[in-house]
Scaffold this active site. Sequence first.
Site, PDB file in Angstrom:
ATOM      1  N   TYR A  40       0.870  -1.186   0.000  1.00  0.00           N
ATOM      2  CA  TYR A  40       0.000   0.000   0.000  1.00  0.00           C
ATOM      3  C   TYR A  40       0.902   1.231   0.000  1.00  0.00           C
ATOM      4  CZ  TYR A  40      -3.689   3.217   1.742  1.00  0.00           C
ATOM      5  OH  TYR A  40      -4.577   4.254   1.917  1.00  0.00           O
ATOM      6  N   LYS A 100      -1.039  -1.189  -4.322  1.00  0.00           N
ATOM      7  CA  LYS A 100      -2.140  -0.226  -4.333  1.00  0.00           C
ATOM      8  C   LYS A 100      -1.469   1.126  -4.435  1.00  0.00           C
ATOM      9  CE  LYS A 100      -5.193   1.443  -0.766  1.00  0.00           C
ATOM     10  NZ  LYS A 100      -5.587   2.754  -1.276  1.00  0.00           N
TER      11      LYS A 100
END
Length: 298
Positions: free
Chosen positions: A137, A165
């Site tokens: 992330y 992400k």
Amino acid sequence: MTKIKGVISALLVSYNSDGTLDEAGTRNIIRYNLEQNKIDGLYIGGSTGENFLIDTDTKKRIFKLAAEEAKGKCALIAQVGGINLLESLELAKYVKELDAYDALSAVTPFYYKFSFAEIKEYYNQIIAAADMDMIIYSIPFLTGVNLSLSQFGELYDNPRVIGVKFTAADFYLLERLRFAYPDKLILSGFDEMLFPALVYKVDGAIGSTYNLNAPLAKAIFAAVAEGNNDKALTLQNKMNNFISAVLDNGLYQTLKECLKLAGVDAQMCVRPPMSQLSTSQKEKAVEIWQNLKADLPQ
Ligand SMILES: CC(=O)N[C@H](C=O)[C@@H](O)[C@H](O)[C@H](O)CO
Ligand SMILES: CC(=O)C(=O)O
């Protein structure tokens, strides 16, 4: 194992006015995502879930209730990262035991200036604790951590790291990542830039506003897939009218108020130190929701 792609809602979580978890309300938000939004996946424990404001036990309860509601119905990703690695390891093992999640995700550790070697070790330890796939992330504007192309490459040396992400406006890095690592997933994180991200061939998108505007996001995916960029841009304009109004009025608070207006039964409070909407902000939310509703494809 469900394929991770398409429109993935970063789950909004309902809290009670005293800050405790509103379990029933959060289940209703998940059902709305599955039944009304027909989303392809749920990202649990992200910024959108106010994850960095809550304790370990509450994080576990959210992972569990999402597993109960959505297992087998859409892709499920559990964000277990933070700056307490021991907690992350505990959460990773817990998620593994739930046997419902397709992958873990972990934010790059923030606040202290960790070296890249420390960051890499953090990921490898979380992966080893659960023996599960990992989605990095990356959200530099909140963490201050900017991974370079070659650093992504080093993280990708662990085959369990299946993608990122990517919540950044750096389309140069996005293009280089797509080109250098065609087999790794890229999940776009800024909903307001979905159309350009799809032009750069991301696999999917994870975002907070998809809890409300997933039908528009799906239409953008479809328009880009059929090569109709003019249509995709028009849809993105509509989506961004919503997103900019929401950002101006208070992001998570307004999204939750809109869910309420959409008929989702939940308390919808936010965790302190975030503050609840004022009366005038609530009135604004009504207008924002009406405008979005008129723009949602039927
Ligand atoms: C910090 C945060 O919530 N980021 C989300 C995903 O990464 C986005 O979905 C944004 O909320 C959204 O794009 C609005 O800026
Ligand atoms: C995608 C996002 O908003 C999150 O981290 O929850």
